[in-house]
Scaffold this motif. Structure first.
Motif, PDB file in Angstrom:
ATOM      1  N   VAL A  57       0.993  -0.980  -0.090  1.00 61.33           N
ATOM      2  CA  VAL A  57      -0.089   0.037   0.029  1.00 61.33           C
ATOM      3  C   VAL A  57       0.926   1.174   0.001  1.00 61.33           C
ATOM      4  O   VAL A  57       0.511   2.260  -0.836  1.00 61.33           O
ATOM      5  CB  VAL A  57      -0.837   0.021   1.313  1.00 61.33           C
ATOM      6  CG1 VAL A  57      -1.654   1.231   1.444  1.00 61.33           C
ATOM      7  CG2 VAL A  57      -1.980  -1.033   1.036  1.00 61.33           C
ATOM      8  N   SER A  58       1.996   1.377   0.562  1.00 66.89           N
ATOM      9  CA  SER A  58       2.943   2.352   0.575  1.00 66.89           C
ATOM     10  C   SER A  58       3.655   2.663  -0.521  1.00 66.89           C
ATOM     11  O   SER A  58       3.941   3.638  -0.806  1.00 66.89           O
ATOM     12  CB  SER A  58       3.642   2.446   1.840  1.00 66.89           C
ATOM     13  OG  SER A  58       4.764   1.347   1.623  1.00 66.89           O
ATOM     14  N   GLY A  59       3.742   1.591  -1.126  1.00 68.37           N
ATOM     15  CA  GLY A  59       4.412   1.687  -2.605  1.00 68.37           C
ATOM     16  C   GLY A  59       3.482   2.364  -3.406  1.00 68.37           C
ATOM     17  O   GLY A  59       3.927   2.752  -4.648  1.00 68.37           O
ATOM     18  N   LEU A  60       2.288   2.282  -3.458  1.00 69.40           N
ATOM     19  CA  LEU A  60       1.226   2.819  -4.288  1.00 69.40           C
ATOM     20  C   LEU A  60       1.072   4.325  -4.287  1.00 69.40           C
ATOM     21  O   LEU A  60       0.666   4.902  -5.115  1.00 69.40           O
ATOM     22  CB  LEU A  60      -0.295   2.133  -4.013  1.00 69.40           C
ATOM     23  CG  LEU A  60      -0.489   0.801  -4.311  1.00 69.40           C
ATOM     24  CD1 LEU A  60      -1.862   0.478  -3.826  1.00 69.40           C
ATOM     25  CD2 LEU A  60      -0.228   0.500  -5.661  1.00 69.40           C
ATOM     26  N   GLY A  61       1.374   4.857  -3.110  1.00 67.53           N
ATOM     27  CA  GLY A  61       1.701   6.322  -2.997  1.00 67.53           C
ATOM     28  C   GLY A  61       0.714   6.859  -1.798  1.00 67.53           C
ATOM     29  O   GLY A  61       0.162   5.982  -1.242  1.00 67.53           O
ATOM     30  N   ILE A  62       1.034   8.227  -1.609  1.00 72.08           N
ATOM     31  CA  ILE A  62       0.195   8.715  -0.519  1.00 72.08           C
ATOM     32  C   ILE A  62      -1.293   8.542  -0.594  1.00 72.08           C
ATOM     33  O   ILE A  62      -1.962   8.319   0.466  1.00 72.08           O
ATOM     34  CB  ILE A  62       0.748   9.986  -0.162  1.00 72.08           C
ATOM     35  CG1 ILE A  62       2.196  10.005   0.112  1.00 72.08           C
ATOM     36  CG2 ILE A  62       0.034  10.800   0.925  1.00 72.08           C
ATOM     37  CD1 ILE A  62       2.453   9.417   1.560  1.00 72.08           C
ATOM     38  N   SER A  63      -1.712   9.028  -1.735  1.00 65.70           N
ATOM     39  CA  SER A  63      -3.240   9.042  -1.613  1.00 65.70           C
ATOM     40  C   SER A  63      -3.654   7.558  -1.482  1.00 65.70           C
ATOM     41  O   SER A  63      -5.026   7.451  -0.993  1.00 65.70           O
ATOM     42  CB  SER A  63      -3.616   9.630  -3.105  1.00 65.70           C
ATOM     43  OG  SER A  63      -3.130   8.902  -4.013  1.00 65.70           O
ATOM     44  N   ALA A  64      -3.295   6.634  -2.146  1.00 64.85           N
ATOM     45  CA  ALA A  64      -3.798   5.275  -1.945  1.00 64.85           C
ATOM     46  C   ALA A  64      -3.767   4.734  -0.433  1.00 64.85           C
ATOM     47  O   ALA A  64      -4.735   4.206   0.003  1.00 64.85           O
ATOM     48  CB  ALA A  64      -2.846   4.160  -2.693  1.00 64.85           C
ATOM     49  N   CYS A  65      -2.660   5.241   0.308  1.00 58.19           N
ATOM     50  CA  CYS A  65      -2.607   5.084   1.788  1.00 58.19           C
ATOM     51  C   CYS A  65      -3.844   5.727   2.375  1.00 58.19           C
ATOM     52  O   CYS A  65      -4.482   4.993   3.497  1.00 58.19           O
ATOM     53  CB  CYS A  65      -1.283   5.587   2.330  1.00 58.19           C
ATOM     54  SG  CYS A  65       0.191   4.690   1.736  1.00 58.19           S
ATOM     55  N   PHE A  66      -3.982   6.937   2.271  1.00 61.53           N
ATOM     56  CA  PHE A  66      -5.141   7.580   2.853  1.00 61.53           C
ATOM     57  C   PHE A  66      -6.597   6.933   2.250  1.00 61.53           C
ATOM     58  O   PHE A  66      -7.615   6.811   3.062  1.00 61.53           O
ATOM     59  CB  PHE A  66      -5.271   9.059   2.536  1.00 61.53           C
ATOM     60  CG  PHE A  66      -4.159   9.646   3.196  1.00 61.53           C
ATOM     61  CD1 PHE A  66      -4.329   9.769   4.730  1.00 61.53           C
ATOM     62  CD2 PHE A  66      -3.125  10.357   2.829  1.00 61.53           C
ATOM     63  CE1 PHE A  66      -3.487  10.670   5.287  1.00 61.53           C
ATOM     64  CE2 PHE A  66      -2.118  11.046   3.461  1.00 61.53           C
ATOM     65  CZ  PHE A  66      -2.367  11.038   5.012  1.00 61.53           C
ATOM     66  N   THR A  67      -6.437   6.565   1.109  1.00 60.31           N
ATOM     67  CA  THR A  67      -7.816   5.890   0.663  1.00 60.31           C
ATOM     68  C   THR A  67      -8.053   4.247   1.215  1.00 60.31           C
ATOM     69  O   THR A  67      -9.190   4.162   1.936  1.00 60.31           O
ATOM     70  CB  THR A  67      -7.681   5.561  -0.875  1.00 60.31           C
ATOM     71  OG1 THR A  67      -7.520   6.781  -1.647  1.00 60.31           O
ATOM     72  CG2 THR A  67      -9.019   4.931  -1.323  1.00 60.31           C
ATOM     73  N   VAL A  68      -7.152   3.774   1.545  1.00 59.67           N
ATOM     74  CA  VAL A  68      -7.161   2.376   2.363  1.00 59.67           C
ATOM     75  C   VAL A  68      -7.528   2.501   3.471  1.00 59.67           C
ATOM     76  O   VAL A  68      -8.438   1.903   4.344  1.00 59.67           O
ATOM     77  CB  VAL A  68      -5.809   1.714   2.010  1.00 59.67           C
ATOM     78  CG1 VAL A  68      -5.894   0.262   3.032  1.00 59.67           C
ATOM     79  CG2 VAL A  68      -5.373   1.180   0.483  1.00 59.67           C
ATOM     80  N   VAL A  69      -6.841   3.557   4.217  1.00 57.17           N
ATOM     81  CA  VAL A  69      -7.267   3.854   5.716  1.00 57.17           C
ATOM     82  C   VAL A  69      -8.456   4.375   5.781  1.00 57.17           C
ATOM     83  O   VAL A  69      -9.380   3.715   6.752  1.00 57.17           O
ATOM     84  CB  VAL A  69      -6.163   4.823   6.232  1.00 57.17           C
ATOM     85  CG1 VAL A  69      -6.723   5.186   7.821  1.00 57.17           C
ATOM     86  CG2 VAL A  69      -4.775   4.019   6.488  1.00 57.17           C
ATOM     87  N   GLY A  70      -9.148   5.078   4.983  1.00 62.93           N
ATOM     88  CA  GLY A  70     -10.595   5.660   4.778  1.00 62.93           C
ATOM     89  C   GLY A  70     -11.503   4.539   4.951  1.00 62.93           C
ATOM     90  O   GLY A  70     -12.449   4.306   5.467  1.00 62.93           O
ATOM     91  N   VAL A  71     -11.230   3.642   3.761  1.00 64.54           N
ATOM     92  CA  VAL A  71     -12.069   2.594   3.619  1.00 64.54           C
ATOM     93  C   VAL A  71     -12.043   1.804   4.820  1.00 64.54           C
ATOM     94  O   VAL A  71     -13.190   1.233   5.307  1.00 64.54           O
ATOM     95  CB  VAL A  71     -11.643   1.656   2.356  1.00 64.54           C
ATOM     96  CG1 VAL A  71     -12.495   0.481   2.037  1.00 64.54           C
ATOM     97  CG2 VAL A  71     -11.866   2.827   0.986  1.00 64.54           C
ATOM     98  N   LEU A  72     -11.152   1.202   5.204  1.00 68.28           N
ATOM     99  CA  LEU A  72     -11.004   0.615   6.531  1.00 68.28           C
ATOM    100  C   LEU A  72     -11.970   1.045   7.796  1.00 68.28           C
ATOM    101  O   LEU A  72     -12.493   0.274   8.277  1.00 68.28           O
ATOM    102  CB  LEU A  72      -9.658   0.089   6.906  1.00 68.28           C
ATOM    103  CG  LEU A  72      -8.978  -0.747   6.107  1.00 68.28           C
ATOM    104  CD1 LEU A  72      -7.392  -0.945   6.721  1.00 68.28           C
ATOM    105  CD2 LEU A  72      -9.484  -2.083   6.366  1.00 68.28           C
TER     106      LEU A  72
END
Length: 84
Positions: A57-72
């Motif tokens: 997830v961190s390799g995908l980038g910052i916005s992906a990290c925030f998206t994953v955390v938001g979805v969780l």
């Protein structure tokens, strides 16, 4: 730096006590070492999977990290509402 290891070790002592109570409750006292070893192997496997997932997830980038955390967070809130 001196306070953090103490804070981390306190829950470890609590969980060790809980593990031993569960072993005693299920009448597995004569196989305590085997049960606790299997539990620790499971914990290690979950840790490895979590580290691989977080690296991905961190390799995908910052916005992906925030998206994953938001979805969780939304999923956990939904589970909380359903179970309550």
């Amino acid at each position: 730096m001196l306070f953090l290891p103490l804070v981390v070790s306190v829950p470890a002592y609590i969980f060790d006590g809980i593990e031993n109570k569960v072993v005693d409750k299920n009448h597995l006292g004569d196989r305590r070492a085997e049960v606790l070893s299997a539990y620790n192997m499971g914990v290690s496997l979950v840790e490895v999977l979590f580290l691989f997932a977080s690296a991905y997830v961190s390799g995908l980038g910052i916005s992906a990290c925030f998206t994953v955390v938001g979805v969780l967070m939304i999923l956990l809130a939904g589970v909380y509402v359903v179970l309550k």
